[in-house]
Design a protein around this motif. Structure first.
Motif, PDB file in Angstrom:
ATOM      1  N   ILE A  56      41.990  39.030  44.826  1.00  0.00           N
ATOM      2  CA  ILE A  56      43.168  39.083  45.701  1.00  0.00           C
ATOM      3  C   ILE A  56      43.669  37.667  45.924  1.00  0.00           C
ATOM      4  O   ILE A  56      42.934  36.706  45.631  1.00  0.00           O
ATOM      5  CB  ILE A  56      42.843  39.786  47.044  1.00  0.00           C
ATOM      6  CG1 ILE A  56      41.706  39.051  47.785  1.00  0.00           C
ATOM      7  CG2 ILE A  56      42.467  41.248  46.838  1.00  0.00           C
ATOM      8  CD1 ILE A  56      41.576  39.465  49.234  1.00  0.00           C
TER       9      ILE A  56
ATOM     10  N   LEU B 141      37.400  39.678  46.729  1.00  0.00           N
ATOM     11  CA  LEU B 141      36.988  40.626  47.766  1.00  0.00           C
ATOM     12  C   LEU B 141      35.830  41.461  47.222  1.00  0.00           C
ATOM     13  O   LEU B 141      35.975  42.132  46.205  1.00  0.00           O
ATOM     14  CB  LEU B 141      38.196  41.497  48.135  1.00  0.00           C
ATOM     15  CG  LEU B 141      38.051  42.387  49.372  1.00  0.00           C
ATOM     16  CD1 LEU B 141      39.404  42.605  50.015  1.00  0.00           C
ATOM     17  CD2 LEU B 141      37.409  43.710  49.058  1.00  0.00           C
TER      18      LEU B 141
ATOM     19  N   PHE C 148      37.444  42.792  43.866  1.00  0.00           N
ATOM     20  CA  PHE C 148      38.892  42.777  43.634  1.00  0.00           C
ATOM     21  C   PHE C 148      39.355  41.336  43.758  1.00  0.00           C
ATOM     22  O   PHE C 148      39.003  40.653  44.727  1.00  0.00           O
ATOM     23  CB  PHE C 148      39.630  43.612  44.689  1.00  0.00           C
ATOM     24  CG  PHE C 148      39.391  45.089  44.589  1.00  0.00           C
ATOM     25  CD1 PHE C 148      39.886  45.819  43.509  1.00  0.00           C
ATOM     26  CD2 PHE C 148      38.680  45.770  45.577  1.00  0.00           C
ATOM     27  CE1 PHE C 148      39.680  47.204  43.428  1.00  0.00           C
ATOM     28  CE2 PHE C 148      38.472  47.142  45.496  1.00  0.00           C
ATOM     29  CZ  PHE C 148      38.972  47.856  44.418  1.00  0.00           C
TER      30      PHE C 148
ATOM     31  N   GLU D 118      32.522  51.952  58.861  1.00  0.00           N
ATOM     32  CA  GLU D 118      33.891  51.860  59.367  1.00  0.00           C
ATOM     33  C   GLU D 118      34.900  51.723  58.224  1.00  0.00           C
ATOM     34  O   GLU D 118      34.538  51.377  57.105  1.00  0.00           O
ATOM     35  CB  GLU D 118      34.019  50.638  60.285  1.00  0.00           C
ATOM     36  CG  GLU D 118      33.350  50.825  61.628  1.00  0.00           C
ATOM     37  CD  GLU D 118      33.048  49.492  62.285  1.00  0.00           C
ATOM     38  OE1 GLU D 118      33.614  49.238  63.346  1.00  0.00           O
ATOM     39  OE2 GLU D 118      32.262  48.723  61.725  1.00  0.00           O
ATOM     40  N   SER D 119      36.148  51.932  58.575  1.00  0.00           N
ATOM     41  CA  SER D 119      37.231  51.830  57.603  1.00  0.00           C
ATOM     42  C   SER D 119      37.198  50.453  56.928  1.00  0.00           C
ATOM     43  O   SER D 119      36.990  49.444  57.590  1.00  0.00           O
ATOM     44  CB  SER D 119      38.536  52.028  58.370  1.00  0.00           C
ATOM     45  OG  SER D 119      39.599  51.838  57.519  1.00  0.00           O
ATOM     46  N   GLY D 120      37.360  50.440  55.618  1.00  0.00           N
ATOM     47  CA  GLY D 120      37.406  49.172  54.873  1.00  0.00           C
ATOM     48  C   GLY D 120      36.051  48.692  54.369  1.00  0.00           C
ATOM     49  O   GLY D 120      35.966  47.649  53.731  1.00  0.00           O
ATOM     50  N   CYS D 121      34.970  49.459  54.631  1.00  0.00           N
ATOM     51  CA  CYS D 121      33.638  48.951  54.238  1.00  0.00           C
ATOM     52  C   CYS D 121      33.318  49.252  52.776  1.00  0.00           C
ATOM     53  O   CYS D 121      32.274  48.839  52.278  1.00  0.00           O
ATOM     54  CB  CYS D 121      32.550  49.507  55.151  1.00  0.00           C
ATOM     55  SG  CYS D 121      32.190  51.244  54.881  1.00  0.00           S
TER      56      CYS D 121
ATOM     57  N   SER E 226      37.267  41.131  56.328  1.00  0.00           N
ATOM     58  CA  SER E 226      37.103  41.611  54.961  1.00  0.00           C
ATOM     59  C   SER E 226      36.056  40.776  54.255  1.00  0.00           C
ATOM     60  O   SER E 226      35.901  39.591  54.548  1.00  0.00           O
ATOM     61  CB  SER E 226      38.423  41.491  54.210  1.00  0.00           C
ATOM     62  OG  SER E 226      39.293  42.468  54.674  1.00  0.00           O
TER      63      SER E 226
ATOM     64  N   SER F 133      35.380  54.497  49.891  1.00  0.00           N
ATOM     65  CA  SER F 133      36.232  55.146  48.891  1.00  0.00           C
ATOM     66  C   SER F 133      36.113  54.450  47.538  1.00  0.00           C
ATOM     67  O   SER F 133      36.116  55.104  46.497  1.00  0.00           O
ATOM     68  CB  SER F 133      37.703  55.128  49.320  1.00  0.00           C
ATOM     69  OG  SER F 133      37.863  55.897  50.481  1.00  0.00           O
ATOM     70  N   THR F 134      35.998  53.113  47.569  1.00  0.00           N
ATOM     71  CA  THR F 134      35.851  52.374  46.314  1.00  0.00           C
ATOM     72  C   THR F 134      34.585  52.843  45.601  1.00  0.00           C
ATOM     73  O   THR F 134      34.605  53.112  44.391  1.00  0.00           O
ATOM     74  CB  THR F 134      35.812  50.852  46.590  1.00  0.00           C
ATOM     75  OG1 THR F 134      36.982  50.509  47.325  1.00  0.00           O
ATOM     76  CG2 THR F 134      35.737  50.047  45.309  1.00  0.00           C
TER      77      THR F 134
HETATM   78  N1  LIG Z   1      42.925  48.091  44.589  1.00  0.00           N
HETATM   79  C1  LIG Z   1      42.505  47.228  45.524  1.00  0.00           C
HETATM   80  N2  LIG Z   1      42.862  45.938  45.479  1.00  0.00           N
HETATM   81  C2  LIG Z   1      42.427  45.048  46.407  1.00  0.00           C
HETATM   82  N3  LIG Z   1      41.626  45.381  47.435  1.00  0.00           N
HETATM   83  C3  LIG Z   1      41.248  46.664  47.549  1.00  0.00           C
HETATM   84  C4  LIG Z   1      41.674  47.662  46.601  1.00  0.00           C
HETATM   85  N4  LIG Z   1      41.129  48.860  46.971  1.00  0.00           N
HETATM   86  C5  LIG Z   1      40.411  48.625  48.093  1.00  0.00           C
HETATM   87  N5  LIG Z   1      40.491  47.311  48.446  1.00  0.00           N
HETATM   88  C6  LIG Z   1      39.797  46.670  49.574  1.00  0.00           C
HETATM   89  O1  LIG Z   1      38.425  46.950  49.445  1.00  0.00           O
HETATM   90  C7  LIG Z   1      37.836  47.168  50.713  1.00  0.00           C
HETATM   91  C8  LIG Z   1      37.188  48.542  50.731  1.00  0.00           C
HETATM   92  O2  LIG Z   1      38.207  49.534  50.723  1.00  0.00           O
HETATM   93  P1  LIG Z   1      37.878  51.097  50.735  1.00  0.00           P
HETATM   94  O3  LIG Z   1      36.877  51.377  49.674  1.00  0.00           O
HETATM   95  O4  LIG Z   1      39.158  51.833  50.680  1.00  0.00           O
HETATM   96  O5  LIG Z   1      37.184  51.257  52.166  1.00  0.00           O
HETATM   97  P2  LIG Z   1      36.892  52.586  53.015  1.00  0.00           P
HETATM   98  O6  LIG Z   1      37.075  53.770  52.141  1.00  0.00           O
HETATM   99  O7  LIG Z   1      35.477  52.403  53.491  1.00  0.00           O
HETATM  100  O8  LIG Z   1      37.844  52.561  54.170  1.00  0.00           O
HETATM  101  C9  LIG Z   1      38.937  46.991  51.738  1.00  0.00           C
HETATM  102  O9  LIG Z   1      38.878  45.667  52.236  1.00  0.00           O
HETATM  103  C10 LIG Z   1      40.194  47.220  50.934  1.00  0.00           C
HETATM  104  O10 LIG Z   1      41.276  46.511  51.488  1.00  0.00           O
END
Ligand SMILES: Nc1ncnc2c1ncn2[C@@H]1O[C@H](COP(=O)(O)OP(=O)(O)O)[C@@H](O)[C@H]1O
Ligand SMILES: [Mg+2]
Length: 329
Positions: free
Chosen positions: A16, A21, A14, A42-45, A272, A48-49
């Motif tokens: 940013i 990122l 991404f 952990e959260s943010g790894c 991050s 979900s992406t």
């Molecule tokens: N659309 C986006 N734009 C910028 N950064 C994103 C976006 N979606 C997710 N991120 C970043 O990508 C990283 C992974 O997010 P995510 O996949 O939601 O993690 P998780 O599901 O493990 O908590 C995080 O640092 C989040 O802030």
């Protein structure tokens, strides 16, 4: 192995304001039909992406996704719609993923209507009833709205919607994390029963290792976008080799008072994966990190058959990990 899904070097960056990122960075795995791969971290790894890329809600920056023998990494819109019948996602918080203005009947009917699966109103109602029965929602809740139902029933509606088109593959993104512990077990059991009855394949995402222990055949541990360890569930719980996995495992409460676990304390903050420095991403929090770890990124290596680890010190730490199971504090 009868692979339904093969993922090769998948990447998602991404852009940013502070730089790039690296949300998903070189993820590879193979998933056999009817099996479950747990994805933990952990959260943010980047969990979900990863899930969103697999079901086509996000485009990959690089890498390859082979689904049922077909490269689906960059498919056209029409093919993507057809694929949506085969691949579905269950979300963490059913209250925010369900339209509050629709009742149970309308929520479950929605995917069937979009894909025009039922030619008549009577068939549509019949199919909704079948799906409600399949996920254990009683008929008198047919006209209830999401806010009138508890979290477990709302998640059952989410599952019914995901199953409406009879998919082969489901990404379950923290499907029980918002639920009370007693309800978590019911929803996990439902997912397991549905898998057995319908031959479903799951990618099961969670930040909580204890949740995936019994549902996963294999477990992939992610840290700052990367895979740090992958093994069968049994092997990962018996012999965790990466210090991060050891840390996650040691945080799970053990119900037996005679079985004490040494707690591995992970210090420092998760940052991050932006403008990355060389070296292992976990080094700043790793209790064992040495100079090499701060300079050179460890490759993911198969250290035991089917057990992959990205850590310079994994072989040395393995003795430590075996000892750690039975060590008193
Ligand atoms: N659309 C986006 N734009 C910028 N950064 C994103 C976006 N979606 C997710 N991120 C970043 O990508 C990283 C992974 O997010 P995510 O996949 O939601 O993690 P998780 O599901 O493990 O908590 C995080 O640092 C989040 O802030
Ligand atoms: Mg997430």
């Amino acid at each position: 192995m009868n692979a339904i899904l093969e993922v090769r070097n998948l990447k998602k960056n991404f852009d940013i304001p502070g730089g790039t990122l690296h949300a998903v960075d070189q993820i590879s795995f193979t998933l056999a039909k009817g099996k479950t791969l747990g994805v933990v971290g952990e959260s943010g790894c980047g969990k979900s992406t990863l899930g969103r890329i697999l079901v086509g809600l996000l485009d990959a920056t690089d890498g390859q996704i082979i689904f049922q023998g077909r490269d689906i990494t960059r498919v056209k819109k029409a093919q993507r719609k057809a694929l949506r019948r085969e691949m579905q996602m269950i979300f963490q918080d059913p209250l925010s993923s369900l339209d509050p203005r629709l009742c149970t009947m309308e929520l479950i009917a929605e995917p069937l209507e979009i894909f025009k699966v039922c030619p008549t109103r009577a068939e549509l109602e019949q199919r909704v009833r079948e799906l409600m029965d399949m996920v254990g929602i009683s008929e008198h809740m047919m006209y209830a709205y999401p806010h009138e139902l508890d979290g477990g029933r709302r998640q059952r509606i989410g599952i019914a919607r995901a199953l409406a088109l009879d998919p082969a593959f489901l990404v379950c993104d923290e499907p029980v994390s918002a639920l009370d512990v007693s309800i978590q077990a019911q929803v996990l059991n439902l997912l397991r029963e549905l898998q057995r009855a319908r031959g479903l394949t799951y990618l099961f995402i969670t930040h909580d290792l204890s949740v995936v222990k019994h549902i996963s055949d294999d477990i992939l541990v992610m840290y700052m976008g990367q895979m740090v360890e992958e093994a069968s569930s049994k092997e990962l719980f018996r012999t965790p080799m990466h210090p991060y996995t050891q840390g996650l495992l040691s945080a799970i409460p053990v119900p037996n008072i005679h079985h004490k676990r040494r707690r591995v304390i992970m210090e420092g903050e998760i940052t991050s994966p932006v403008n990355l420095k060389p070296g292992c991403r976990f080094a700043a929090r790793c209790p064992h990190a040495c100079n090499r770890c701060r300079q050179e990124q460890p490759a993911l290596l198969e250290l035991e058959p089917g057990h992959f680890v990205a850590c310079h010190l994994a072989l040395e730490l393995r003795g430590d990990a075996a000892a750690y199971e039975n060590t008193a504090q």
